[in-house]
Design a protein around this motif. Structure first.
Motif, PDB file in Angstrom:
ATOM      1  N   UNK A 104      59.581  52.660  55.928  1.00  0.00           N
ATOM      2  CA  UNK A 104      58.263  52.033  55.715  1.00  0.00           C
ATOM      3  C   UNK A 104      58.276  51.225  54.432  1.00  0.00           C
ATOM      4  N   UNK A 105      57.931  49.974  54.539  1.00  0.00           N
ATOM      5  CA  UNK A 105      57.900  49.100  53.376  1.00  0.00           C
ATOM      6  C   UNK A 105      56.455  48.698  53.085  1.00  0.00           C
ATOM      7  N   UNK A 106      55.983  49.121  51.921  1.00  0.00           N
ATOM      8  CA  UNK A 106      54.601  48.821  51.521  1.00  0.00           C
ATOM      9  C   UNK A 106      54.633  47.635  50.572  1.00  0.00           C
ATOM     10  N   UNK A 107      53.866  46.615  50.922  1.00  0.00           N
ATOM     11  CA  UNK A 107      53.831  45.424  50.069  1.00  0.00           C
ATOM     12  C   UNK A 107      52.378  45.039  49.771  1.00  0.00           C
ATOM     13  N   UNK A 108      51.835  45.524  48.661  1.00  0.00           N
ATOM     14  CA  UNK A 108      50.455  45.160  48.331  1.00  0.00           C
ATOM     15  C   UNK A 108      50.367  43.710  47.862  1.00  0.00           C
ATOM     16  N   UNK A 109      49.388  42.986  48.360  1.00  0.00           N
ATOM     17  CA  UNK A 109      49.134  41.622  47.871  1.00  0.00           C
ATOM     18  C   UNK A 109      47.724  41.603  47.289  1.00  0.00           C
ATOM     19  N   UNK A 110      47.675  41.728  45.985  1.00  0.00           N
ATOM     20  CA  UNK A 110      46.387  41.790  45.297  1.00  0.00           C
ATOM     21  C   UNK A 110      46.222  40.524  44.473  1.00  0.00           C
ATOM     22  N   UNK A 111      45.090  39.858  44.651  1.00  0.00           N
ATOM     23  CA  UNK A 111      44.848  38.647  43.855  1.00  0.00           C
ATOM     24  C   UNK A 111      44.050  39.048  42.613  1.00  0.00           C
ATOM     25  N   UNK A 112      44.674  38.959  41.461  1.00  0.00           N
ATOM     26  CA  UNK A 112      43.966  39.240  40.212  1.00  0.00           C
ATOM     27  C   UNK A 112      42.980  38.087  39.961  1.00  0.00           C
ATOM     28  N   UNK A 113      41.770  38.438  39.518  1.00  0.00           N
ATOM     29  CA  UNK A 113      40.756  37.394  39.233  1.00  0.00           C
ATOM     30  C   UNK A 113      41.341  36.331  38.305  1.00  0.00           C
ATOM     31  N   UNK A 114      42.155  36.797  37.336  1.00  0.00           N
ATOM     32  CA  UNK A 114      42.703  35.892  36.317  1.00  0.00           C
ATOM     33  C   UNK A 114      43.660  34.861  36.932  1.00  0.00           C
ATOM     34  N   UNK A 115      44.201  35.165  38.129  1.00  0.00           N
ATOM     35  CA  UNK A 115      45.194  34.253  38.715  1.00  0.00           C
ATOM     36  C   UNK A 115      44.660  33.459  39.905  1.00  0.00           C
ATOM     37  N   UNK A 116      43.351  33.566  40.141  1.00  0.00           N
ATOM     38  CA  UNK A 116      42.773  32.859  41.285  1.00  0.00           C
ATOM     39  C   UNK A 116      43.125  31.373  41.271  1.00  0.00           C
ATOM     40  N   UNK A 117      43.213  30.805  40.056  1.00  0.00           N
ATOM     41  CA  UNK A 117      43.493  29.375  39.958  1.00  0.00           C
ATOM     42  C   UNK A 117      44.979  29.048  40.036  1.00  0.00           C
ATOM     43  N   UNK A 118      45.843  30.081  39.979  1.00  0.00           N
ATOM     44  CA  UNK A 118      47.296  29.815  39.935  1.00  0.00           C
ATOM     45  C   UNK A 118      47.854  29.522  41.319  1.00  0.00           C
ATOM     46  N   UNK A 119      47.101  29.877  42.369  1.00  0.00           N
ATOM     47  CA  UNK A 119      47.600  29.648  43.720  1.00  0.00           C
ATOM     48  C   UNK A 119      47.267  28.229  44.154  1.00  0.00           C
ATOM     49  N   UNK A 120      47.961  27.786  45.206  1.00  0.00           N
ATOM     50  CA  UNK A 120      47.657  26.465  45.753  1.00  0.00           C
ATOM     51  C   UNK A 120      46.437  26.536  46.682  1.00  0.00           C
ATOM     52  N   UNK A 121      45.941  27.759  46.905  1.00  0.00           N
ATOM     53  CA  UNK A 121      44.772  27.928  47.789  1.00  0.00           C
ATOM     54  C   UNK A 121      43.502  28.003  46.942  1.00  0.00           C
ATOM     55  N   UNK A 122      42.367  27.579  47.539  1.00  0.00           N
ATOM     56  CA  UNK A 122      41.109  27.508  46.768  1.00  0.00           C
ATOM     57  C   UNK A 122      40.703  28.887  46.230  1.00  0.00           C
TER      58      UNK A 122
END
Ligand code: NAD
Length: 360
Positions: A104-122
């Protein structure tokens, strides 16, 4: 004072750089919380090929099995791309997962509020995203037989086999429901049941297991739609459970929600010793330049504490420290934003270790 034996595989490329920072986080946890961690280093991947001729020496398997948990960096690189298939660094990694029965491979994808602008998504699409991708790790097309390349001329063919047994699906889907119970109580099972028989079986089993968890909502999605929905509206997902190859691809996609592949941690569990590694590879393009983001590995240390050693408070402390460092404005190059301070791998690791020692 509890003493834990941690086996360490640095691997290739940026592996040693990020693992060094992960270890600092563990040492800081030890100091603050009264645990002692002993580290034993083992070889795997390209560096193992260079030193011993094989990507996974027996001494590594033995040493790792004799530890409480494995902290793994990354393996591979252009130098070993043309060696025989069974000697490739990746073959060593797959063998190690099998040896540890880490299904079993657990991969959490959590968006930190501080990094909301670092992604290419809105940012408004991303804010609040918190997904647990649960990937089956020891079955499916990466292990199925027959496989190979046969024949010659225009009919020469390469082939692999996607295969899942009931028990393999049952145990991973069950784990997904159990994890969802501690979260927002939603499981989305991802398959390709409109085309693949292995996926039809997967879906049947998911529905059957779902009946044992009436408090958790089960939905199904085809993998192509899931790839699209992850970008369109990631907040709709809580726990995603899927097979080996679909999970591999979807979790890399999910990493882009978080701003960088350098942010994503993973835990591979199921057997007696858990296997904890960042999801990124050895990044040969930035190796040796202190540019690697160590936060995926430090986040991996949090998972090692939570799922490997059952130290929930300590895991949460590491996660709070990461958040505090991001809030303070420090960034590695891969997550840089206007108005933040760019630091190297070591400075980022040391900033998190300092927070672990001091944060309230
Ligand atoms: P990769 O994850 O190594 O790199 C992809 C891109 O992301 C690169 O531009 C890299 O610089 C960047 N990146 C990765 N990790 C980063 C980090 N921590 N901080 C900042 N940037 C980061 O994938 P790849 O280039 O496809 O593969 C390189 C090698 O790694 C190959 O040999 C591949 O087989 C191997 N690999 C190993 C693992 C593993 O050890 N589990 C996983 C994936 C790939």
């Amino acid at each position: 004072m509890a003493t834990f034996k941690i086996s360490v595989i640095n691997g290739d490329g940026i592996g040693p750089e990020v693992v060094a920072e992960g270890r600092k986080a563990l040492v800081a946890i030890g100091e603050r919380c009264g645990h002692s961690f002993s580290f034993a280093e083992y070889l795997a991947g390209g560096c193992a090929i260079d030193a011993t001729g094989v990507p996974l020496p027996d001494a590594t398997i033995k040493g790792v099995k004799d530890s409480h948990a494995l902290l793994f960096g990354a393996i591979g690189g252009p130098k070993w791309e043309n060696v025989a298939h069974h000697l490739k660094p990746e073959a060593g990694l797959l063998k190690l997962r099998k040896e540890l029965d880490a299904w079993a491979n657990l991969r959490p994808a959590v968006v930190y509020d501080e990094l909301c602008d670092a992604s290419t998504i809105k940012p408004e699409v991303l804010k609040g995203t918190d997904i647990m991708v649960l990937r089956e790790l020891t079955g499916g097309i990466y292990f199925g037989q027959p496989r190979g390349i046969e024949g010659s001329g225009p009919t020469r063919k390469g082939f692999n086999t996607e295969v899942y047994s009931e028990f393999e699906v049952e145990r991973i889907v069950k784990m997904a429901f159990e994890i969802a119970r501690g979260r927002r109580k939603k499981v989305c099972s991802v398959d390709k049941a409109n085309v693949l028989e292995s996926s039809q079986l997967w879906r049947e089993v998911a529905i059957r297991i779902g009946k044992q968890f009436p408090d958790v909502a089960l939905s199904h999605m085809y993998v192509d739609n899931a790839a699209m929905q992850l970008i369109r509206d990631p907040k709709q997902f809580d726990v995603i459970v899927t097979g080996n190859i679909f999970g591999d691809i979807l979790s890399d996609e999910a990493s882009q929600l978080t701003g960088s592949i350098g942010m994503l941690a993973s835990a591979s569990v199921g057997g007696p010793v858990g296997f904890f590694e960042p999801i990124h590879g050895s990044a040969p393009d930035i190796a040796g330049q202190k540019k690697a983001n160590p936060l995926a590995t430090i986040g991996t240390v949090a998972l090692l504490l939570r799922y490997g050693l059952k130290l929930e408070a300590e895991a949460a402390l590491v996660e709070r420290a990461i958040k505090a460092v991001l809030k303070s404005g420090l960034r590695t190059g891969d997550i840089k934003q206007p108005g933040t301070t760019i630091v190297d791998t070591v400075a980022m690791g040391e900033a998190v270790a300092k927070q672990i020692r001091t944060i309230a």
